[in-house]
Design a protein around this motif. Structure first.
Motif, mmCIF file in Angstrom:
data_model
loop_
_atom_site.group_PDB
_atom_site.id
_atom_site.type_symbol
_atom_site.label_atom_id
_atom_site.label_comp_id
_atom_site.label_asym_id
_atom_site.label_seq_id
_atom_site.Cartn_x
_atom_site.Cartn_y
_atom_site.Cartn_z
ATOM 1 N N GLN A 192 14.282 7.810 7.789
ATOM 2 C CA GLN A 192 14.735 7.013 6.649
ATOM 3 C C GLN A 192 13.790 5.837 6.407
ATOM 4 N N GLU A 193 13.344 5.240 7.476
ATOM 5 C CA GLU A 193 12.409 4.109 7.374
ATOM 6 C C GLU A 193 11.018 4.642 7.716
ATOM 7 N N ASP A 194 10.401 5.306 6.732
ATOM 8 C CA ASP A 194 9.184 6.083 6.993
ATOM 9 C C ASP A 194 7.902 5.298 6.761
ATOM 10 N N HIS A 195 8.005 4.061 6.291
ATOM 11 C CA HIS A 195 6.831 3.196 6.184
ATOM 12 C C HIS A 195 7.256 1.767 6.484
ATOM 13 N N VAL A 196 6.639 1.188 7.503
ATOM 14 C CA VAL A 196 7.002 -0.165 7.906
ATOM 15 C C VAL A 196 5.755 -1.047 7.909
ATOM 16 N N SER A 197 5.950 -2.372 7.918
ATOM 17 C CA SER A 197 4.832 -3.300 7.725
ATOM 18 C C SER A 197 4.147 -3.720 9.015
ATOM 19 N N MET A 198 4.829 -3.607 10.143
ATOM 20 C CA MET A 198 4.346 -4.126 11.426
ATOM 21 C C MET A 198 4.016 -5.624 11.339
ATOM 22 N N GLY A 199 4.713 -6.320 10.445
ATOM 23 C CA GLY A 199 4.428 -7.724 10.212
ATOM 24 C C GLY A 199 4.716 -8.623 11.394
ATOM 25 N N SER A 200 5.632 -8.214 12.259
ATOM 26 C CA SER A 200 5.902 -9.057 13.430
ATOM 27 C C SER A 200 4.688 -9.115 14.345
ATOM 28 N N ILE A 201 3.927 -8.030 14.390
ATOM 29 C CA ILE A 201 2.708 -8.027 15.198
ATOM 30 C C ILE A 201 1.646 -8.894 14.533
ATOM 31 N N SER A 202 1.548 -8.812 13.213
ATOM 32 C CA SER A 202 0.665 -9.729 12.478
ATOM 33 C C SER A 202 1.025 -11.171 12.808
ATOM 34 N N ALA A 203 2.321 -11.443 12.894
ATOM 35 C CA ALA A 203 2.800 -12.812 13.114
ATOM 36 C C ALA A 203 2.442 -13.328 14.495
ATOM 37 N N THR A 204 2.758 -12.548 15.511
ATOM 38 C CA THR A 204 2.552 -13.040 16.876
ATOM 39 C C THR A 204 1.070 -13.155 17.208
#
Length: 492
Positions: free
Chosen positions: A396-408
């Motif tokens: 269902q969630e087939d594309h995610v941003s990985m923004g938390s990794i960008s953040a840390t």
């Protein structure tokens, strides 16, 4: 950047109309017999599962418990505090339908500075920062932990609630989903770093000017006419800062006609490199300010009674901006390390390694190693997390941003750059000592005298780690910028 946010939080305890309106719409929806995502259905890949009325409150509690699966080092307390404030800000805009009781207790946490402990890893950046926000919300139901006042110990949430006379809430329909949907982890990291980067960029210009003076570089590349015909605003600001800091320089005047044609790029191209980073970070700040004032919940509750599922929780805008910001900051560190290297080479009368008696003394050789190591690490950290995506939630969630990794990793890059600049501070000021009795530009002189009030000139090898720690403290405090501003005017 977030002054408006702080002002808004002051108003939240009395401004309840929007909250009450959106909550009334959710309660009415529960009576119309239709399915509403996350309100009376399961979540993610379970969105087609209808939940009975008797299980709606358990559904929301289960949501927090099942999603609180973060791992890794805790998010720094200051950033978690901002994360909590940002969640209140978006809920308070009245498009989430959260219950007044849940919102009021979360607001009380902020008022009492009760900051939850949040693991830093586990978010995919869509449907927002689910795991981190679940951990942040756990104390509402007496799970999880709070930080102590010093931010050193983790205290059981139940005991802290009891100490303050606070009663855990029974989550209502939609509450849990409203709490964990959103980009508040990403926002908090991004806003925290970008806010501090404003002064760090000014420090970078000051350090470059100090190194330029110590190396007896040319002021010609900073002529305003050069900047104006390239038309990048940041470039002109940087060159203007250098010219301001160099006013009344005896060092520059002493070698104005020395015959040197061109300096190395790390001196000559400071306006172009620092200016480009300024432009990139200005764009990132614009993206972040937009996100700070946005609603990123799902589904959204509108004034006409519509409850609409969408994708405002997706962190792509923030993820891209933070990857870009990391690159921009890394370049500030990259060129700084090159200037440090130049200072050690023994140009134009400077002693090699910035000490008179080398051999028995290594001088500033090894601090440059540290700087080079951090520059190299930043190159690895600047690989963009936002270009990756792994499908989740049964597709269902087939594309995610990985923004938390960008953040840390943005925070790690920023901290590395602070250290890199602190080493240029040590070497630049040490080199400048060898130009006496000639005086540097007035801005550089103020800076030099300020540093020497805290860190002595090194005549021989010493425990440089202590010098580096003091230098880092000066960089983080930035009080020298205020002193320069008081006499010469604020740097751009």
């Amino acid at each position: 950047m977030y002054d408006d946010l702080r002002h808004r939080l002051v108003q939240l305890s009395s401004d309840t109309d929007a909250l009450q309106r959106s909550r009334a719409i959710v309660q009415a929806a529960l009576q119309d017999g239709r399915a509403y995502y996350g309100i009376n259905t399961g979540f993610g890949g379970l969105a087609s599962r209808r939940i009975s009325d008797s299980d709606l409150m358990q559904l929301q509690q289960n949501l927090l418990l099942s999603h609180a699966v973060g791992v890794g080092e805790p998010v720094p307390k200051d950033i978690t505090r901002l994360m909590l404030q940002l969640k209140l800000h978006t809920l308070g805009q009245g498009y989430s339908g959260v219950s007044r009781e849940t919102f009021a207790l979360l607001l009380r946490f902020a008022e009492l500075d009760l900051i939850p402990v949040v693991p830093s890893k586990g978010s995919l950046g869509a449907s927002g920062d689910l795991a981190p926000l679940a951990h942040m919300s756990l104390p509402l139901i007496s799970y999880g932990h709070f930080w102590d006042e010093a931010g050193e110990k983790q205290l059981p949430a139940g005991a802290v609630l009891q100490q303050h006379g606070l009663i855990p809430v029974q989550l209502q329909a939609k509450d849990g989903l409203s709490l964990i949907n959103g980009t508040q982890l990403m926002q908090a990291y991004g806003a925290w770093v970008l806010e501090k980067s404003i002064r760090l960029l000014k420090t970078a210009d000051l350090l470059a000017t100090t190194s330029l003076e110590a190396l007896q570089g040319s002021i010609a590349p900073f002529d305003d006419r050069i900047q104006q015909i390239r038309r990048h605003p940041g470039q002109a600001v940087v060159a203007g800062n250098v010219r301001l800091l160099l006013q009344q320089s005896e060092i520059l005047e002493s070698h104005r006609n020395c015959g040197k044609v061109q300096d190395p790029y790390s001196l000559r191209c400071v306006p172009q490199v620092h200016g480009a980073s300024r432009g990139a970070l200005a764009h990132c700040m614009q993206v972040m300010e937009t996100e700070l004032n946005s609603v990123n919940d799902n589904p959204l509750v509108f004034e006409n009674g519509d409850i609409i599922s969408g994708g405002n929780f997706h962190g792509q805008p923030v993820a891209l901006a933070m990857d870009y910001a990391a690159i921009a900051l890394a370049e500030i560190g990259n060129i700084s390390e090159r200037r440090t290297y130049l200072l050690l080479e023994g140009h134009d009368g400077l002693p090699t390694l910035l000490m008179q008696h080398t051999g028995i003394n290594s001088g500033f050789m090894i601090p440059q190693y540290t700087s080079a190591s951090l520059v190299s690490e930043n190159k690895v950290l600047c690989h963009p997390a936002s270009v990756d995506s792994i499908p989740s939630s049964l597709g269902q969630e087939d594309h995610v941003s990985m923004g938390s990794i960008s953040a840390t990793k943005l925070l790690r890059v920023f901290e590395n750059v602070e250290h890199i600049l602190s080493i240029e501070l040590l070497t630049g000021i040490q080199a400048l000592d060898f130009r006496k009795p000639l005086r540097p530009g007035r801005g550089v002189e103020i800076f030099h005298d300020f540093v020497r009030d805290h860190i002595p000139h090194a005549e021989q090898d010493t425990y440089f780690k202590e010098y580096m720690e003091k230098s880092l403290g000066l960089i983080r405090d930035g009080a020298y910028l205020d002193l320069i501003g008081q006499e010469l005017g604020e740097l751009g």
